[in-house]
Design an enzyme around this catalytic site. Sequence first.
Site, mmCIF file in Angstrom:
data_model
loop_
_atom_site.group_PDB
_atom_site.id
_atom_site.type_symbol
_atom_site.label_atom_id
_atom_site.label_comp_id
_atom_site.label_asym_id
_atom_site.label_seq_id
_atom_site.Cartn_x
_atom_site.Cartn_y
_atom_site.Cartn_z
ATOM 1 N N HIS A 263 0.749 -1.218 -0.082
ATOM 2 C CA HIS A 263 -0.143 0.017 -0.028
ATOM 3 C C HIS A 263 0.736 1.295 0.009
ATOM 4 O O HIS A 263 1.237 1.778 -1.060
ATOM 5 C CB HIS A 263 -0.881 -0.043 1.220
ATOM 6 C CG HIS A 263 -1.892 0.977 1.170
ATOM 7 N ND1 HIS A 263 -2.273 1.709 0.139
ATOM 8 C CD2 HIS A 263 -2.914 1.136 2.163
ATOM 9 C CE1 HIS A 263 -3.320 2.611 0.478
ATOM 10 N NE2 HIS A 263 -3.574 2.273 1.664
ATOM 11 N N HIS A 302 -2.657 -0.804 -11.729
ATOM 12 C CA HIS A 302 -3.215 -0.454 -10.602
ATOM 13 C C HIS A 302 -4.398 -1.219 -10.155
ATOM 14 O O HIS A 302 -4.993 -1.738 -11.075
ATOM 15 C CB HIS A 302 -3.633 1.193 -10.667
ATOM 16 C CG HIS A 302 -4.317 1.706 -9.405
ATOM 17 N ND1 HIS A 302 -5.421 1.361 -8.865
ATOM 18 C CD2 HIS A 302 -3.375 2.528 -8.404
ATOM 19 C CE1 HIS A 302 -5.354 2.315 -7.658
ATOM 20 N NE2 HIS A 302 -4.241 2.758 -7.491
ATOM 21 N N ASP A 358 2.603 6.331 -8.072
ATOM 22 C CA ASP A 358 3.689 6.036 -7.380
ATOM 23 C C ASP A 358 5.101 6.023 -8.082
ATOM 24 O O ASP A 358 6.142 6.065 -7.812
ATOM 25 C CB ASP A 358 3.676 4.449 -6.749
ATOM 26 C CG ASP A 358 2.543 4.688 -5.872
ATOM 27 O OD1 ASP A 358 2.421 5.314 -4.884
ATOM 28 O OD2 ASP A 358 1.583 3.525 -5.986
#
Length: 422
Positions: A263, A302, A358
């Site tokens: 996460h 994702h 990210d």
Amino acid sequence: MAESITITDNRTGDSIEVPLTNGGVSAAEWSKLLPGIWFFDPGLMTTAVCESSITYLDGDAGVLRYRGYPIEQLAEHSTYLEVAYLLLNGELPTTAEFDTFKHEITYHTFIHENVRKRFLEGFHYDAHPMGMLVSAVAALSTFYLDAKGIFDHDARHKQITRLIAKMPTLAAAAHRFSVGMPFVYPDNSLDFTTNFLSMMWKVAEPRFEADPVLAHALDVLFILHADHEQNCSTTAMRVVGSSHADPYSATAAAAAALYGPRHGGANEEVIKMLTEIGSIENVPAYINEVKSGSVRLQGFGHRVYKNFDPRATIIKKIADEVFEVTGKNPLLDIALKLEEIALSEDFFISRKLYPNVDFYSGLIYQAMGFPLEMFPVLFAIPRTVGWLAHWQELLDQDSRIVRPRQLYIGTEERSYVPVDER
């Protein structure tokens, strides 16, 4: 065509028409036909556990909106604190409302001296900053005894204000302790992100002057990370909050979920991957390893977005602005080569492996001087307001305590055998 489905129980021949509401089927309607029968849904991939008006996400179309406002507009025109107000209250603030909110946040940034002296300074010298943050947030419930009054509007508002305001202070304190530097007190003359940078980097100068480009970049990153629907940590917040725990305990639970590498540690894994690749010449060989399944391509794809992550487009532009100030991150060329291949080869396109938020956020944080262990902490600071918006919403909805079913796969009943007979 009717927005419903007809279900027939082949055991009895009974049928029932179940309406489709907001793209789903109500379990209450389903159970009318099949009482006692439940879905086995590992990871809650196809189960809606709540109703929420906070964040809208369409993974197939690459859409993210806070309270109806496109993330692209908020990132370009708004500020993190204004977005925080929006998430908590449902509407953008007027000038007077925002001035009041900003003043409250600014003047609640200080932490109790005993939190610092007797708690934070009690950790081992090499404690991970995120572990310190999780523990410190939970400990705040022992300093604010009115936090238990979760149905007292004024008390609830005070805890929300305290948590948003003190999170950067606790985060910076955890970092300073982990590198052996003295604690820096908040400077109430600075804005939210600049104040955090001051507490992170100030050494001996009378007043820390952050580069406005870097402060703005951090503010945009905070907006992009403020909420993201029912992710792991937000669901943890709702689960613990459903027991009517105080907000500090619930936020600590959410932060603990964020601590996991699946996460909040995703951007850290991107940096590790790019470092492992080492040079742009090694990219093709690494891509071949990805295709063979021996390694994973970090920062691509994702759980929700099956088209593209709208935050990634915004963050790539911010990365260019940051590198103009800090100099180009040496890992950037590797990242750009990876992106070029992933966006051109069918192997990645067919699997919908597009860059996510990210992929570039870690490069930005590293260029700004943040160590890897601070990456999940930097995620927790802005996500706090999203957690609290969901916590507030579930209380207003009088949500039931979360108690999912399980599918038992253990041993059937058996009799106890004394130890000398085993």
